[in-house]
Scaffold this motif. Sequence first.
Motif, PDB file in Angstrom:
ATOM      1  N   LYS A 447       0.796  -1.197   0.035  1.00  0.00           N
ATOM      2  CA  LYS A 447      -0.040  -0.042   0.059  1.00  0.00           C
ATOM      3  C   LYS A 447       0.906   1.397  -0.010  1.00  0.00           C
ATOM      4  O   LYS A 447       0.667   2.214  -0.716  1.00  0.00           O
ATOM      5  CB  LYS A 447      -0.951  -0.085   1.060  1.00  0.00           C
ATOM      6  CG  LYS A 447      -0.281   0.004   2.416  1.00  0.00           C
ATOM      7  CD  LYS A 447      -1.264  -0.029   3.955  1.00  0.00           C
ATOM      8  CE  LYS A 447      -0.420   0.138   4.952  1.00  0.00           C
ATOM      9  NZ  LYS A 447      -1.315  -0.158   6.133  1.00  0.00           N
ATOM     10  N   LEU A 450       1.566   2.143  -3.570  1.00  0.00           N
ATOM     11  CA  LEU A 450       0.381   2.337  -4.339  1.00  0.00           C
ATOM     12  C   LEU A 450       0.021   3.891  -4.009  1.00  0.00           C
ATOM     13  O   LEU A 450      -0.386   4.558  -4.640  1.00  0.00           O
ATOM     14  CB  LEU A 450      -0.550   1.408  -4.000  1.00  0.00           C
ATOM     15  CG  LEU A 450      -0.482  -0.081  -4.640  1.00  0.00           C
ATOM     16  CD1 LEU A 450      -1.560  -0.831  -4.185  1.00  0.00           C
ATOM     17  CD2 LEU A 450      -0.149   0.176  -6.188  1.00  0.00           C
ATOM     18  N   ASN A 451       0.339   4.113  -2.525  1.00  0.00           N
ATOM     19  CA  ASN A 451      -0.058   5.261  -2.104  1.00  0.00           C
ATOM     20  C   ASN A 451       0.997   6.360  -2.582  1.00  0.00           C
ATOM     21  O   ASN A 451       0.366   7.563  -2.825  1.00  0.00           O
ATOM     22  CB  ASN A 451      -0.117   5.381  -0.616  1.00  0.00           C
ATOM     23  CG  ASN A 451      -1.450   4.967   0.132  1.00  0.00           C
ATOM     24  OD1 ASN A 451      -2.359   4.536  -0.680  1.00  0.00           O
ATOM     25  ND2 ASN A 451      -1.359   4.154   1.390  1.00  0.00           N
ATOM     26  N   VAL A 453       2.169   6.621  -5.623  1.00  0.00           N
ATOM     27  CA  VAL A 453       1.657   6.708  -6.647  1.00  0.00           C
ATOM     28  C   VAL A 453       0.297   7.776  -6.480  1.00  0.00           C
ATOM     29  O   VAL A 453       0.385   8.808  -7.373  1.00  0.00           O
ATOM     30  CB  VAL A 453       1.472   5.505  -7.543  1.00  0.00           C
ATOM     31  CG1 VAL A 453       0.766   5.823  -9.032  1.00  0.00           C
ATOM     32  CG2 VAL A 453       2.747   4.485  -7.768  1.00  0.00           C
ATOM     33  N   LYS A 454      -0.582   7.353  -5.623  1.00  0.00           N
ATOM     34  CA  LYS A 454      -1.557   8.192  -5.606  1.00  0.00           C
ATOM     35  C   LYS A 454      -1.214   9.511  -5.101  1.00  0.00           C
ATOM     36  O   LYS A 454      -2.216  10.406  -5.771  1.00  0.00           O
ATOM     37  CB  LYS A 454      -2.506   7.558  -4.491  1.00  0.00           C
ATOM     38  CG  LYS A 454      -3.552   6.204  -4.997  1.00  0.00           C
ATOM     39  CD  LYS A 454      -4.373   5.743  -3.951  1.00  0.00           C
ATOM     40  CE  LYS A 454      -4.800   4.411  -4.143  1.00  0.00           C
ATOM     41  NZ  LYS A 454      -5.366   3.739  -2.854  1.00  0.00           N
ATOM     42  N   GLU A 455      -0.183   9.646  -4.641  1.00  0.00           N
ATOM     43  CA  GLU A 455       0.022  11.017  -4.129  1.00  0.00           C
ATOM     44  C   GLU A 455       0.510  11.989  -5.426  1.00  0.00           C
ATOM     45  O   GLU A 455       0.721  13.070  -5.180  1.00  0.00           O
ATOM     46  CB  GLU A 455       1.274  10.935  -3.139  1.00  0.00           C
ATOM     47  CG  GLU A 455       0.780  10.641  -1.652  1.00  0.00           C
ATOM     48  CD  GLU A 455       0.442  11.536  -0.799  1.00  0.00           C
ATOM     49  OE1 GLU A 455       0.236  12.534  -1.370  1.00  0.00           O
ATOM     50  OE2 GLU A 455       0.413  11.221   0.324  1.00  0.00           O
ATOM     51  N   SER A 458       4.333   9.433 -10.101  1.00  0.00           N
ATOM     52  CA  SER A 458       3.912   8.244 -10.854  1.00  0.00           C
ATOM     53  C   SER A 458       5.466   7.845 -11.465  1.00  0.00           C
ATOM     54  O   SER A 458       5.332   6.847 -12.127  1.00  0.00           O
ATOM     55  CB  SER A 458       3.058   8.662 -11.740  1.00  0.00           C
ATOM     56  OG  SER A 458       3.566   9.752 -12.587  1.00  0.00           O
ATOM     57  N   ALA A 490      -0.440   0.482 -11.506  1.00  0.00           N
ATOM     58  CA  ALA A 490      -1.140   1.652 -11.036  1.00  0.00           C
ATOM     59  C   ALA A 490      -0.979   2.851 -11.844  1.00  0.00           C
ATOM     60  O   ALA A 490      -1.975   3.655 -12.002  1.00  0.00           O
ATOM     61  CB  ALA A 490      -0.369   1.955  -9.819  1.00  0.00           C
ATOM     62  N   THR A 491      -0.121   2.781 -13.067  1.00  0.00           N
ATOM     63  CA  THR A 491      -0.186   3.661 -14.085  1.00  0.00           C
ATOM     64  C   THR A 491      -0.422   3.361 -15.260  1.00  0.00           C
ATOM     65  O   THR A 491      -0.403   4.028 -16.312  1.00  0.00           O
ATOM     66  CB  THR A 491       1.353   4.445 -14.078  1.00  0.00           C
ATOM     67  OG1 THR A 491       2.251   3.642 -14.246  1.00  0.00           O
ATOM     68  CG2 THR A 491       1.661   5.036 -12.511  1.00  0.00           C
TER      69      THR A 491
END
Lengths: 902, 188
Positions: A447, A450-451, A453-455, A458, A490-491
């Motif tokens: 996580k 993944l987080n 990347v979410k931030e 990327s 994720a991207t």
Amino acid sequence: MSRLPPPYGSRIDRSRSLAFTFEGRRFEGHPGDTIASALAANGQWMLSRSFKYHRPRGAMSFAGTDANTLVQVGPEPNVAADLTPLEDGMEIAAQNVNGSLARDRDAVIGRFARFLPVGFYYRTFMGPTKDAWLKLWEPRIRAKAGLGVIGADAPDIAVDKATWHADVAVIGGGPAGIAAALEAARAGSDVVLIDDQPALGGHLAYTPEAGAVGELVAEVDGAADIRVLTDTICTGLFEDNWLALARRDRLIRLRAAEVVLATGCIEQPAIFHQNDLPGVLTAGGVRRLMHLYGVAPGRRAVVYAADPEGYRVAEELRAAGVEVAAIVDPAPGAAAPEGMRVVAGHIAAARGVSHVTGVEVGGEGIACDTLVVAAGEVPAWQLPAQAGAKLGYDDATGRFVLDLETPGVRLAGGLAGEGATPVGAPPMAPHPKGKDFIDFDEDLQVKDILNAVKEGYSELELVKRFSTVGMGPSQGRHSALATARLVAGATGRSVGEIGVTTARPPTAPETLGALAGPHHVAERRTALHREHLRLGAEMRPVGAWWRPYLYGSGDRSALIEAEVRAVRDGVGVLDVSTLGTLEVRGPDASAFLDRLYTMAHATQPVGKVRYCLMLNEMGTVIDDGVAYRLAEDRFYVTATTGAVPRVYADMAFWNAQWRLDVDVVNLTAGFAGFNITGPFARDVVAALDGDIDFSAEAFPYLTGRSGQVAGVPVHAMRIGFTGELSFELHCPASRAGDLWAAILAAGEPVGLKPYGLEASRILRLEKGHILIGQDTDALTSPEELGFGWAVSKKKPFFVGKRALEMRRRLGSTRKLAALTFAPDAELPGESCLVLRSGAPVGHVTSVAHSPTLGHGIALAFIHAEDAEEGRRVAIRARSGRMVEGTVVGHAFYDPQNERQML
Amino acid sequence: MSAVYPLSEAGAAGDLRDRLVAGADVALADLTPWPRFGLKGAGAEAWFADRVDLPEVNRVTEGAGLRVLRLGTRDIMVLSTDAEGSPVQPLRSAWEAAPQSYSSWREETWAWLRLTGPKATAVARRLTAFDLRAAAFGESDIAQTRFAHQDGVLLRTGDGFDVLFDIASTAKVVTDIRAAIDREEVFG
């Protein structure tokens, strides 16, 4: 001790035992064990606590690719327990532990993991107040920083360093590396074969086929042109195949015409809840334990066989007497091994607190004490990347692939894709309970990536910086592939597009001893070094040279003052052998000097000595000296001690540019020089037995004579730095002893006294003579020094002439001036600022109390408008108080120059 | 009195004479007092060409008790192959009688050490980054390179090397070479 019987344990010597302690408990191992294998043999699997959550950790690969094996050995931190050979008497401790390894008080941090998301460092430690980082957080984090302690009493480690050359360097001593080395040697090449293990063989050495290793090694041993370096890591591959080969106590720099990289592959961990528990081992880790060290990994194992290699390991475990509870295969094939249960699926979680007690697969729990993971591998990309390899990804094998087109570097074995088997990409969804670690060094979970990347991070390099993935000691060996897969997913890009972050040297830890330069302090001695010591000189380094600072012991000020008075009132002798001396010779010698120096030398008569001032192309004064014309085509030129290497290099440069018919030889080390100075100087030189007439008429000021003195060939010059009558005698250094002895004997009736550098410094300052470098800086022009007289107005060219003319038009606001101080005044130090209306306009360059004059004297850059005799300037002394100096003419002592003309 | 060189009893580095060794595996000897003579500058090539077998630049020829070193087109010197150096003196005398070209003063500016023995190469690898393999550095080659942290001129001699370097740095160089010899003993 849970050792397997031979032939397991090929590296250990069971006939001998080594005693050691870990966390204060006594254990025994065998020669050939690593620290970690010996502990595993004793049932001690936990080696450390993790960086952030203080989770229990142990060795996973037994190959030095995971960070959780770092331990403290005596005063040395961060010792890789799975690589470091066990030694008798080792005192080993766990790192990053608060309390004890078994009961770490900071293990509670793991329960608050949800409050410590990725990037929390950047947010939390910035507040709550402006200086919170420095005042609140940094001290606490320093107190917590857990990667070992450097013992202040650590013994010196001698690190051997050498430079080798070879036709071919093969890095990696496995089957592919050995084959490459043998082939190169057969073709007549001189080969160096490097491996990080104590013995050659690579992965073959820890398989049931290990017997084949002996034959290969025997062949290597029999090849005359193969030098083998074991226990050695190539930590960097630089331009033109310049390799750094490091062992703990040795660094070899190897230049190879060709490099073969055969460093093999790195096994990857699988991603599941609690994938970090001690007892979770890679397939290779289990094999190393059993075959190299004779240690059974446990009693009951589950094998995760995403890679078909898992099946072979399961067979090997069974053969070693370890029960195989199940093989977990994401895509089971047709036939299960006889007597073994195959479960379709992935490992969801490992159970246990400080060691594996079971696994969860598809909702089923299976009890075990060992979980073996065969989840694929990646080529060891670090050295190929340094060589310029491009990294891609092969979906079929689930591996990174390398494409290297750099001439002179080749890939072999696993790096070239040999032996790659299809391994499907595992599911990468975060486990609801977390602790599914991607990066064991930094405690990063699925996580967290993944987080990141979410931030918005990327790009992989940004993910790395935000999350710290790959920054720990294992440098992404176990995290790079999983991170690339996560970021790709994720991207919406491919794994190959994501790739890995830049792989820089060093590829593995190096000791500071290997990096540190040896303590080489240049030391040059004049021919009379030991004579000065015999005379009681206090020697001091001046650049690389050792020179007498003063003679005698006791009150230094009194000794120095006595030396000054000896020169002013009698006669002294200074060893000036360190003075730069050069011979410029050839048909164009005078033309060469005319271009190089500011004064005129073409018109200089033979036998005359002329001052030399050297400028750079900026018009800055960079050196001075004298030129003694020995013949029409020969000059004996002096340069300042510190600048002569640069002067010689500049002469060589300009000689190549101008293509004049000139040769320059640097005689500095080969010639000794003695300056005999004082009112009785002529009495001394006249008493010397020789063929030079030292009378005032025959040997006037600024002339030179060459001949024999005391049977020694000399160049004699009437020049001086002290302001007194002076003769400087130069001779070949091998004859310096004879000349010196003759001078001392000739001077005895008139009280000749050797004097040192400090007295020389005062004497020249009293006379107002400058020292280049001390009284000049990178911008000083001849005008600022008042040396306009030394700059020819007639010559069409000399180095710096054009710049000097341009600078003259710009003007200068400063001037070097001689300053005197009242007898009782506080003296400023060198570099103290000269102030004008409160603003700095210059600084003090030289200062001393003059024994001759009885007050302080200095040279200082002052404002040009203040440079009139009698003007007063303000200087801030070191104490902070303002002191006043009065400007005087060019010399404090004998401004009419009568004494040196005697 | 005669000439005194750094590693002579009374020399500047005379206190370090015990750094010299005469071992079976490696020996370090001081040849600084051995005769040599060199010319540099206009006319050097012509003067020597009439008297010795002149090699190419950065090469050595040897014969009749002399080694002739061509350090540059116009930078040539001869080294004696023994302590007496009888062939060197006539050359020097001939030049002094009718000087052409200019003395290079190598006998004053350079010290001369000889490192020999089966382990000399292993020791030398600790002192220079130069490629010492026979294929790259042959018997007649000269290497003008860094050795023991100094600029030096390196020649092959038997199973070892001669090195000529800044004479004022003798104390430092002999200390560093000895340290490398000691490290070879420890590390092999």
